[in-house]
Motif scaffolding. Structure first.
Motif, PDB file in Angstrom:
ATOM      1  N   PHE A 161       0.799  -0.861  -0.184  1.00  0.00           N
ATOM      2  CA  PHE A 161       0.213  -0.483   0.175  1.00  0.00           C
ATOM      3  C   PHE A 161       1.028   0.894  -0.078  1.00  0.00           C
ATOM      4  CE2 PHE A 161      -2.643  -3.090   2.213  1.00  0.00           C
ATOM      5  CZ  PHE A 161      -3.398  -3.233   1.511  1.00  0.00           C
ATOM      6  N   GLU A 162      -0.052   2.292  -0.376  1.00  0.00           N
ATOM      7  CA  GLU A 162       1.016   3.517  -0.178  1.00  0.00           C
ATOM      8  C   GLU A 162       1.005   4.291   1.224  1.00  0.00           C
ATOM      9  OE1 GLU A 162       3.511   6.545  -1.444  1.00  0.00           O
ATOM     10  OE2 GLU A 162       2.604   5.434  -3.247  1.00  0.00           O
ATOM     11  N   ALA A 163       2.266   4.137   1.538  1.00  0.00           N
ATOM     12  CA  ALA A 163       1.815   5.041   3.133  1.00  0.00           C
ATOM     13  C   ALA A 163       0.902   6.234   3.356  1.00  0.00           C
ATOM     14  CB  ALA A 163       2.893   4.809   3.271  1.00  0.00           C
ATOM     15  N   LEU A 164       0.154   5.806   3.851  1.00  0.00           N
ATOM     16  CA  LEU A 164       0.049   7.842   4.806  1.00  0.00           C
ATOM     17  C   LEU A 164      -0.647   8.291   4.060  1.00  0.00           C
ATOM     18  CD1 LEU A 164       3.132   8.637   6.316  1.00  0.00           C
ATOM     19  CD2 LEU A 164       1.001   7.026   7.424  1.00  0.00           C
ATOM     20  N   ARG A 165      -1.379   7.694   3.407  1.00  0.00           N
ATOM     21  CA  ARG A 165      -2.423   8.851   2.242  1.00  0.00           C
ATOM     22  C   ARG A 165      -4.172   7.546   2.716  1.00  0.00           C
ATOM     23  NH1 ARG A 165      -0.522   9.052  -3.077  1.00  0.00           N
ATOM     24  NH2 ARG A 165       1.486  10.028  -3.273  1.00  0.00           N
ATOM     25  N   ARG A 166      -4.775   8.996   2.981  1.00  0.00           N
ATOM     26  CA  ARG A 166      -6.094   9.038   3.578  1.00  0.00           C
ATOM     27  C   ARG A 166      -6.676   8.444   1.806  1.00  0.00           C
ATOM     28  NH1 ARG A 166      -4.453  14.021   6.053  1.00  0.00           N
ATOM     29  NH2 ARG A 166      -4.210  13.659   7.741  1.00  0.00           N
ATOM     30  N   PRO A 167      -8.007   7.481   2.814  1.00  0.00           N
ATOM     31  CA  PRO A 167      -8.521   6.647   1.692  1.00  0.00           C
ATOM     32  C   PRO A 167     -10.138   8.151   1.023  1.00  0.00           C
ATOM     33  CG  PRO A 167      -9.627   6.749   3.528  1.00  0.00           C
ATOM     34  CD  PRO A 167      -8.183   7.254   3.919  1.00  0.00           C
ATOM     35  N   THR A 168     -10.133   8.260  -0.184  1.00  0.00           N
ATOM     36  CA  THR A 168     -11.735   8.464  -0.351  1.00  0.00           C
ATOM     37  C   THR A 168     -12.808   8.504   0.234  1.00  0.00           C
ATOM     38  OG1 THR A 168     -12.377   6.683  -2.053  1.00  0.00           O
ATOM     39  CG2 THR A 168     -11.176   7.854  -2.473  1.00  0.00           C
ATOM     40  N   ALA A 169     -13.745   9.355   0.334  1.00  0.00           N
ATOM     41  CA  ALA A 169     -15.101   9.628   1.191  1.00  0.00           C
ATOM     42  C   ALA A 169     -15.302   7.985   1.202  1.00  0.00           C
ATOM     43  CB  ALA A 169     -16.028  10.432   0.682  1.00  0.00           C
ATOM     44  N   GLU A 170     -15.716   6.972  -0.213  1.00  0.00           N
ATOM     45  CA  GLU A 170     -15.272   6.136  -0.883  1.00  0.00           C
ATOM     46  C   GLU A 170     -15.433   4.615   0.112  1.00  0.00           C
ATOM     47  OE1 GLU A 170     -17.581   2.977  -4.594  1.00  0.00           O
ATOM     48  OE2 GLU A 170     -16.961   5.099  -4.615  1.00  0.00           O
ATOM     49  N   GLY A 171     -14.046   4.838   0.295  1.00  0.00           N
ATOM     50  CA  GLY A 171     -13.016   4.232   0.596  1.00  0.00           C
ATOM     51  C   GLY A 171     -12.752   4.365   2.013  1.00  0.00           C
ATOM     52  N   LEU A 172     -13.482   5.189   3.036  1.00  0.00           N
ATOM     53  CA  LEU A 172     -13.536   4.699   4.066  1.00  0.00           C
ATOM     54  C   LEU A 172     -15.134   4.378   4.373  1.00  0.00           C
ATOM     55  CD1 LEU A 172     -12.467   6.316   6.991  1.00  0.00           C
ATOM     56  CD2 LEU A 172     -13.474   8.599   6.289  1.00  0.00           C
ATOM     57  N   ARG A 173     -15.859   4.823   4.144  1.00  0.00           N
ATOM     58  CA  ARG A 173     -17.474   4.338   3.876  1.00  0.00           C
ATOM     59  C   ARG A 173     -17.304   2.543   3.894  1.00  0.00           C
ATOM     60  NH1 ARG A 173     -19.453   8.729   1.635  1.00  0.00           N
ATOM     61  NH2 ARG A 173     -19.372   7.652  -0.960  1.00  0.00           N
ATOM     62  N   THR A 174     -16.346   1.464   3.111  1.00  0.00           N
ATOM     63  CA  THR A 174     -16.288   0.862   2.616  1.00  0.00           C
ATOM     64  C   THR A 174     -15.537  -0.035   3.839  1.00  0.00           C
ATOM     65  OG1 THR A 174     -15.620   0.843   0.654  1.00  0.00           O
ATOM     66  CG2 THR A 174     -14.978  -1.005   1.655  1.00  0.00           C
ATOM     67  N   TRP A 175     -14.156   0.434   4.015  1.00  0.00           N
ATOM     68  CA  TRP A 175     -13.051   0.070   5.383  1.00  0.00           C
ATOM     69  C   TRP A 175     -13.844   0.192   6.632  1.00  0.00           C
ATOM     70  CZ3 TRP A 175      -9.359  -2.852   6.649  1.00  0.00           C
ATOM     71  CH2 TRP A 175      -8.804  -2.247   7.756  1.00  0.00           C
ATOM     72  N   GLN A 176     -15.344   1.269   6.904  1.00  0.00           N
ATOM     73  CA  GLN A 176     -16.166   1.581   8.233  1.00  0.00           C
ATOM     74  C   GLN A 176     -16.899   0.787   8.173  1.00  0.00           C
ATOM     75  OE1 GLN A 176     -16.642   6.212   8.240  1.00  0.00           O
ATOM     76  NE2 GLN A 176     -14.812   6.449   9.149  1.00  0.00           N
ATOM     77  N   GLU A 177     -17.573   0.327   7.252  1.00  0.00           N
ATOM     78  CA  GLU A 177     -18.914  -1.003   7.000  1.00  0.00           C
ATOM     79  C   GLU A 177     -18.606  -1.992   7.796  1.00  0.00           C
ATOM     80  OE1 GLU A 177     -21.733  -2.650   6.409  1.00  0.00           O
ATOM     81  OE2 GLU A 177     -21.558  -0.225   7.189  1.00  0.00           O
ATOM     82  N   THR A 178     -16.685  -2.220   7.146  1.00  0.00           N
ATOM     83  CA  THR A 178     -15.949  -4.120   7.462  1.00  0.00           C
ATOM     84  C   THR A 178     -15.513  -3.662   8.877  1.00  0.00           C
ATOM     85  OG1 THR A 178     -15.199  -3.904   5.351  1.00  0.00           O
ATOM     86  CG2 THR A 178     -14.093  -5.376   6.897  1.00  0.00           C
ATOM     87  N   VAL A 179     -15.247  -2.312   9.275  1.00  0.00           N
ATOM     88  CA  VAL A 179     -14.860  -2.465  10.718  1.00  0.00           C
ATOM     89  C   VAL A 179     -16.340  -3.326  11.727  1.00  0.00           C
ATOM     90  CG1 VAL A 179     -14.255  -0.998  12.527  1.00  0.00           C
ATOM     91  CG2 VAL A 179     -13.095  -1.738  10.847  1.00  0.00           C
ATOM     92  N   ARG A 180     -16.807  -2.024  11.295  1.00  0.00           N
ATOM     93  CA  ARG A 180     -18.213  -2.359  12.032  1.00  0.00           C
ATOM     94  C   ARG A 180     -19.057  -3.311  12.557  1.00  0.00           C
ATOM     95  NH1 ARG A 180     -23.438  -2.423  11.485  1.00  0.00           N
ATOM     96  NH2 ARG A 180     -23.680  -2.826   9.126  1.00  0.00           N
ATOM     97  N   LEU A 181     -19.329  -3.781  11.046  1.00  0.00           N
ATOM     98  CA  LEU A 181     -19.591  -5.365  10.746  1.00  0.00           C
ATOM     99  C   LEU A 181     -18.656  -6.649  11.201  1.00  0.00           C
ATOM    100  CD1 LEU A 181     -22.294  -7.252   8.969  1.00  0.00           C
ATOM    101  CD2 LEU A 181     -20.562  -6.771   6.932  1.00  0.00           C
ATOM    102  N   HIS A 182     -17.556  -6.662  10.781  1.00  0.00           N
ATOM    103  CA  HIS A 182     -16.619  -8.246  11.742  1.00  0.00           C
ATOM    104  C   HIS A 182     -16.226  -8.015  12.720  1.00  0.00           C
ATOM    105  CE1 HIS A 182     -17.706  -9.832   7.494  1.00  0.00           C
ATOM    106  NE2 HIS A 182     -17.093  -9.231   7.503  1.00  0.00           N
ATOM    107  N   SER A 183     -16.135  -6.507  13.307  1.00  0.00           N
ATOM    108  CA  SER A 183     -15.386  -6.455  14.786  1.00  0.00           C
ATOM    109  C   SER A 183     -15.541  -6.986  15.627  1.00  0.00           C
ATOM    110  CB  SER A 183     -14.670  -4.953  14.409  1.00  0.00           C
ATOM    111  OG  SER A 183     -14.108  -4.864  13.999  1.00  0.00           O
ATOM    112  N   PRO A 184     -16.994  -6.830  15.818  1.00  0.00           N
ATOM    113  CA  PRO A 184     -17.832  -7.434  17.244  1.00  0.00           C
ATOM    114  C   PRO A 184     -17.387  -9.294  17.449  1.00  0.00           C
ATOM    115  CG  PRO A 184     -19.237  -6.001  16.106  1.00  0.00           C
ATOM    116  CD  PRO A 184     -18.240  -6.042  15.581  1.00  0.00           C
ATOM    117  N   ARG A 185     -17.913  -9.220  16.328  1.00  0.00           N
ATOM    118  CA  ARG A 185     -17.636 -11.353  15.841  1.00  0.00           C
ATOM    119  C   ARG A 185     -16.433 -11.665  16.068  1.00  0.00           C
ATOM    120  NH1 ARG A 185     -20.574 -15.451  15.536  1.00  0.00           N
ATOM    121  NH2 ARG A 185     -20.208 -16.905  14.646  1.00  0.00           N
ATOM    122  N   TRP A 186     -14.931 -10.934  15.784  1.00  0.00           N
ATOM    123  CA  TRP A 186     -13.450 -11.656  15.716  1.00  0.00           C
ATOM    124  C   TRP A 186     -13.136 -11.260  17.239  1.00  0.00           C
ATOM    125  CZ3 TRP A 186     -10.371 -13.683  11.598  1.00  0.00           C
ATOM    126  CH2 TRP A 186      -9.163 -13.600  12.411  1.00  0.00           C
TER     127      TRP A 186
END
Length: 336
Positions: A161-186
């Motif tokens: 990955f390219e270091a320290l590049r902030r995600p796009t708005a769409e990319g940030l939503r994808t990442w946050q949704e994955t964290v929200r969906l899977h973190s509690p069970r993991w």
């Protein structure tokens, strides 16, 4: 990992021998450590994140620190707190680390750039290279993605990955949704995840990271060193990579990097043994090869691809292409 909804970590192990979660694939394992001793904290974090010559200043009479994490050999979700002002160098080679703050302040310096982390905004930390960090009374969330697992999912043994590049708005939503969906069970180790579900969650985090964060440019990676000259040269190479289809030349490349044309020529020769023309030709040939391999033989022609990438003479294009890739453009098109 303590996410923004304060998911709790299980506590099944203790002791300060470094924040390394077990390697190997199943089962998941958890670890939680809480302490007040500064030397113990430096040993713990220093071992796991290769802190080099750390300089520490207390910000309160006590030094509260915590570490909690759940992981297997592919994915680890981690949260930590370190109530000090810490300056250090660090390097991690075996995992891609996605980091975001919950509180405190943090600045990462790498490749001539200084980036302040923002609460709730994830970035990928520098990989396989030394960087400088300045943490002040920080609570930090980390997702460890095993390097080899990520590269296997991507299908590229050199992916980064390219270091320290902030995600796009769409990319940030994808990442946050994955964290929200899977973190509690993991994070709930009382859930005995089956091997398939455990693998699927690990791959979901990998794919979310790929969607959210840009791939490191191979052009930037070929320049070693962290001085101002090296960073200007990386900017020049990145410009070439992004604009190779366009009618650019040495003056435009040099201006982007803040160099004179002669300065660009000297820097390229000194660091890579190449000229601006060599670099631009290679970028265009690489782009042409990508188009040929993806093109359909009945809908794409070598001449079309050559013109797209600025090659006006088909014979010279074919000769240069064969010299670089060991086959003719028409052969790439047939096998794509």
């Amino acid at each position: 990992m303590v996410s923004r909804n304060e998911t709790d970590l299980s506590s099944t192990a203790s002791g300060a021998t470094g924040p390394t979660l077990p390697t190997g694939v199943p089962p998941r394992a958890s670890r939680r450590v809480v302490g007040q001793d500064l030397d113990e904290a430096l040993t713990f974090f220093g071992d796991g994140y290769d802190l080099r010559a750390p300089r520490v200043r207390r910000v309160r009479p006590t030094t509260p620190w915590t570490f909690g994490g759940v992981g297997d050999g592919r994915l680890s979700l981690v949260s930590s707190r370190f109530g000090v002002d810490l300056r250090s160098e660090s390097r991690v080679d075996d995992a891609f680390l996605v980091a975001w703050m919950s509180s405190g302040a943090s600045t990462i310096t790498y490749g001539g750039d200084e980036v302040e982390l923002r609460a709730g905004v994830p970035v990928v930390l520098p990989f396989a290279d030394v960087y400088q960090l300045h943490h002040h009374d920080i609570a930090l969330n980390l997702v460890h993605l095993d390097r080899d697992h990520v590269r296997a999912v991507v299908g590229d043994d050199e992916f980064a990955f390219e270091a320290l590049r902030r995600p796009t708005a769409e990319g940030l939503r994808t990442w946050q949704e994955t964290v929200r969906l899977h973190s509690p069970r993991w994070l709930d180790v009382s859930n005995d995840l089956g091997p398939l579900e455990q693998r699927d969650i690990a791959e979901a985090f990998v794919r979310a990271a790929i969607a959210a964060f840009p791939e490191r440019s191979r052009w930037r990676a070929v320049v070693t060193g962290t001085g101002p000259e090296h960073e200007r040269l990386r900017k020049a190479l990145e410009f070439v990579h992004d604009h190779a289809r366009e009618p650019i030349g040495t003056p435009e490349i040099a201006a982007t990097a803040g160099l004179s044309p002669r300065g660009l020529q000297q820097s390229l020769r000194r660091n890579l043994g190449q000229t601006p023309g060599d670099v631009l030709r290679a970028a265009r040939l690489d782009g042409a090869r990508t188009d040929l391999l993806r093109g359909a033989p009945d809908g794409t022609t070598v001449a079309q691809v050559a013109r797209t990438w600025g090659f006006g003479h088909l014979g010279r294009f074919s000769a240069s292409y064969r010299a670089r890739f060991g086959e003719l453009p028409s052969e790439s098109l047939r096998t794509g």
